[in-house]
Design an enzyme around this catalytic site. Structure first.
Site, mmCIF file in Angstrom:
data_model
loop_
_atom_site.group_PDB
_atom_site.id
_atom_site.type_symbol
_atom_site.label_atom_id
_atom_site.label_comp_id
_atom_site.label_asym_id
_atom_site.label_seq_id
_atom_site.Cartn_x
_atom_site.Cartn_y
_atom_site.Cartn_z
ATOM 1 N N ARG A 99 3.656 13.446 -2.870
ATOM 2 C CA ARG A 99 2.085 13.415 -3.737
ATOM 3 C C ARG A 99 1.045 13.939 -2.564
ATOM 4 O O ARG A 99 -0.006 13.679 -3.111
ATOM 5 C CB ARG A 99 2.289 11.998 -4.400
ATOM 6 C CG ARG A 99 3.534 12.346 -5.145
ATOM 7 C CD ARG A 99 3.276 10.461 -5.904
ATOM 8 N NE ARG A 99 2.291 10.416 -6.846
ATOM 9 C CZ ARG A 99 1.916 9.230 -7.169
ATOM 10 N NH1 ARG A 99 2.710 8.763 -6.839
ATOM 11 N NH2 ARG A 99 0.922 8.803 -8.150
ATOM 12 N N GLN A 136 -7.128 3.602 -10.709
ATOM 13 C CA GLN A 136 -6.464 3.340 -10.476
ATOM 14 C C GLN A 136 -4.877 4.201 -10.002
ATOM 15 O O GLN A 136 -3.880 4.386 -9.111
ATOM 16 C CB GLN A 136 -5.239 3.074 -11.937
ATOM 17 C CG GLN A 136 -5.494 1.847 -12.600
ATOM 18 C CD GLN A 136 -4.928 1.980 -14.203
ATOM 19 O OE1 GLN A 136 -3.592 1.346 -14.561
ATOM 20 N NE2 GLN A 136 -5.613 2.724 -15.030
ATOM 21 N N HIS A 196 -4.784 0.957 -6.966
ATOM 22 C CA HIS A 196 -3.668 0.548 -6.453
ATOM 23 C C HIS A 196 -3.243 1.220 -4.881
ATOM 24 O O HIS A 196 -2.102 2.051 -4.692
ATOM 25 C CB HIS A 196 -2.903 1.401 -7.660
ATOM 26 C CG HIS A 196 -2.570 0.733 -9.055
ATOM 27 N ND1 HIS A 196 -1.958 1.327 -9.749
ATOM 28 C CD2 HIS A 196 -2.954 -0.617 -9.318
ATOM 29 C CE1 HIS A 196 -2.307 0.466 -11.193
ATOM 30 N NE2 HIS A 196 -2.671 -0.547 -10.335
ATOM 31 N N CYS A 230 1.239 -0.588 7.947
ATOM 32 C CA CYS A 230 2.825 -1.258 8.783
ATOM 33 C C CYS A 230 2.609 -2.783 7.857
ATOM 34 O O CYS A 230 1.763 -3.527 7.633
ATOM 35 C CB CYS A 230 1.444 -2.232 10.290
ATOM 36 S SG CYS A 230 2.777 -2.825 10.546
ATOM 37 N N CYS A 256 2.689 -6.009 10.660
ATOM 38 C CA CYS A 256 0.658 -6.515 11.577
ATOM 39 C C CYS A 256 -0.115 -5.988 9.572
ATOM 40 O O CYS A 256 -0.791 -6.746 10.179
ATOM 41 C CB CYS A 256 0.896 -5.917 12.514
ATOM 42 S SG CYS A 256 -0.054 -3.828 12.392
ATOM 43 N N CYS A 312 4.453 1.816 14.471
ATOM 44 C CA CYS A 312 2.118 1.397 14.076
ATOM 45 C C CYS A 312 2.044 1.456 15.494
ATOM 46 O O CYS A 312 1.951 1.073 16.484
ATOM 47 C CB CYS A 312 2.495 -0.401 13.505
ATOM 48 S SG CYS A 312 1.030 -1.019 13.470
ATOM 49 N N ASN A 365 -10.387 8.798 -23.748
ATOM 50 C CA ASN A 365 -9.067 9.498 -23.054
ATOM 51 C C ASN A 365 -8.417 10.376 -23.642
ATOM 52 O O ASN A 365 -9.095 10.513 -24.896
ATOM 53 C CB ASN A 365 -7.615 8.028 -23.326
ATOM 54 C CG ASN A 365 -6.703 8.430 -22.939
ATOM 55 O OD1 ASN A 365 -6.940 8.180 -21.416
ATOM 56 N ND2 ASN A 365 -5.555 7.834 -22.964
ATOM 57 N N ALA A 369 -10.335 15.048 -20.111
ATOM 58 C CA ALA A 369 -11.623 13.926 -19.220
ATOM 59 C C ALA A 369 -12.708 15.239 -19.250
ATOM 60 O O ALA A 369 -13.834 15.011 -19.290
ATOM 61 C CB ALA A 369 -10.898 13.860 -18.343
HETATM 62 N N1 APR Z 1 -7.925 14.158 -20.170
HETATM 63 C C1 APR Z 1 -8.065 12.775 -20.656
HETATM 64 N N2 APR Z 1 -6.871 11.423 -20.695
HETATM 65 C C2 APR Z 1 -6.262 12.486 -20.041
HETATM 66 C C3 APR Z 1 -5.194 14.135 -19.937
HETATM 67 C C4 APR Z 1 -6.371 14.621 -19.991
HETATM 68 N N3 APR Z 1 -6.543 16.337 -19.497
HETATM 69 N N4 APR Z 1 -4.178 14.135 -19.748
HETATM 70 C C5 APR Z 1 -3.567 12.806 -20.422
HETATM 71 N N5 APR Z 1 -4.845 11.841 -20.432
HETATM 72 C C6 APR Z 1 -4.221 10.370 -20.864
HETATM 73 C C7 APR Z 1 -2.917 10.588 -22.073
HETATM 74 O O1 APR Z 1 -3.261 10.765 -23.103
HETATM 75 C C8 APR Z 1 -2.617 8.969 -21.261
HETATM 76 O O2 APR Z 1 -2.692 7.978 -21.639
HETATM 77 O O3 APR Z 1 -4.170 10.091 -19.532
HETATM 78 C C9 APR Z 1 -3.150 8.298 -19.486
HETATM 79 C C10 APR Z 1 -2.964 8.421 -18.400
HETATM 80 O O4 APR Z 1 -1.313 7.428 -18.935
HETATM 81 P P1 APR Z 1 -0.077 7.078 -17.422
HETATM 82 O O5 APR Z 1 0.283 7.992 -17.139
HETATM 83 O O6 APR Z 1 0.264 5.675 -17.842
HETATM 84 O O7 APR Z 1 -1.233 6.789 -16.679
HETATM 85 P P2 APR Z 1 -2.387 5.720 -15.951
HETATM 86 O O8 APR Z 1 -2.789 4.825 -16.937
HETATM 87 O O9 APR Z 1 -3.088 5.601 -14.938
HETATM 88 O O10 APR Z 1 -1.109 4.594 -15.791
HETATM 89 C C11 APR Z 1 -1.274 3.001 -14.817
HETATM 90 O O11 APR Z 1 0.829 2.770 -13.535
HETATM 91 O O12 APR Z 1 2.515 4.281 -13.106
HETATM 92 C C12 APR Z 1 1.549 3.203 -12.850
HETATM 93 O O13 APR Z 1 0.440 2.887 -11.135
HETATM 94 C C13 APR Z 1 0.606 3.311 -11.392
HETATM 95 O O14 APR Z 1 -1.725 3.430 -11.606
HETATM 96 C C14 APR Z 1 -0.598 3.998 -12.615
HETATM 97 C C15 APR Z 1 -0.609 3.603 -13.400
#
Ligand code: APR
Length: 230
Positions: A56, A88, A106, A114, A117, A133, A198, A216
């Site tokens: 990642r 996030q 997050h 570490c 510590c 560490c 979204n 987005a």
């Molecule tokens: N533009 C806008 N929104 C988008 C796009 C895009 N191109 N592609 C996907 N999405 C939206 C999806 O519709 C979904 O609602 O982004 C969202 C991603 O949701 P998740 O995969 O659940 O990610 P997230 O909400 O960030 O997860 C929250 O969960 O796994 C843990 O720690 C991890 O920070 C993460 C947290």
């Protein structure tokens, strides 16, 4: 005083080629999150967890910020001191797009920590189980990521900002993980207007006063242009 609090999730980096978690083909379809995103999983098999985050870290370093990241940086520059990004996301695409005020609740893939510590430092490109560490020399280094069951970073600052916000915007998040999924309610209780940007309605869409759905890279720049009166 922060007037606008923007929460971002995996969806804001989707068009930069970084996968989301819960969409079709998302990370949690291909990995057991209990193995790679919990302290117990790390204790059981640190090498597997380091491999997961090394991949990642590489993907994030190769990703390019998209128009949504750039638009948020533009808004912050136009409204100095008024726009806080709470992400996030563990990548650094907001910073590489020019954003300054970014809180990674997050954690961050570019940082290491570490477990003995608590010292943190810039992560090397590849971390290995047993790395020492640099501060206390314990072989207890881990990615500086907040795993499930751990308390998110910066929560006091985030709750303070939500209480003072006039506007709360959630971008690219499914609203499935708390406490981030409840920020919209915290902001609304404090009198803020709330807007969801979204791809599709999130799990918490009914908590928002307003919602706009689309990619987005299209709807975030359009919203910023509106905010800047363009
Ligand atoms: N533009 C806008 N929104 C988008 C796009 C895009 N191109 N592609 C996907 N999405 C939206 C999806 O519709 C979904 O609602 O982004 C969202 C991603 O949701 P998740 O995969 O659940 O990610 P997230 O909400 O960030 O997860 C929250 O969960 O796994 C843990 O720690 C991890 O920070 C993460 C947290």
């Amino acid at each position: 005083m922060t007037k606008i609090v923007i929460l971002t999730g995996a969806g804001i980096s989707a068009e930069s080629g970084l996968g989301t978690f819960r969409d079709a083909g998302g990370l949690w379809e291909n990995y057991d999150l209990s193995e790679v995103a919990t302290p117990e999983g790390f204790a059981r098999n640190p090498a597997l967890v380091h491999d997961f985050y090394n991949a990642r870290r590489k993907n994030a370093a190769e990703a390019i910020p998209n128009a949504a990241h750039a638009a948020l940086a533009r808004l912050q520059a136009a409204r100095p001191g008024e726009v806080l990004i709470v992400t996030q996301k563990i990548d650094d695409l907001h910073e590489r797009a020019g954003s300054q005020a970014v809180l990674h609740m997050h954690g961050s893939i570019t940082r290491a920590r570490c477990a003995a510590c608590g010292q943190t430092w810039d992560a090397p490109s590849r971390m290995r189980a047993g790395d020492q560490c640099p501060s206390c020399t314990a072989p207890a280094t881990r990615p500086d990521i907040v795993w499930f069951g751990e308390f998110p970073y910066h929560m006091e600052a985030i709750w303070d900002a939500l209480r003072a916000a006039d506007l709360f915007v959630a971008i690219g998040t499914s609203g499935s993980v708390y406490p981030a999924a409840a920020f919209v309610q915290d902001a609304a209780r404090a009198g803020a207007h709330t807007l969801e940007l979204n791809l599709e309605p999130s799990e918490t869409v009914t908590d928002f006063a307003e919602a706009r759905h689309g990619r987005a890279s299209a709807i975030v720049p359009a919203w910023v242009a509106e905010m800047l009166g363009e």
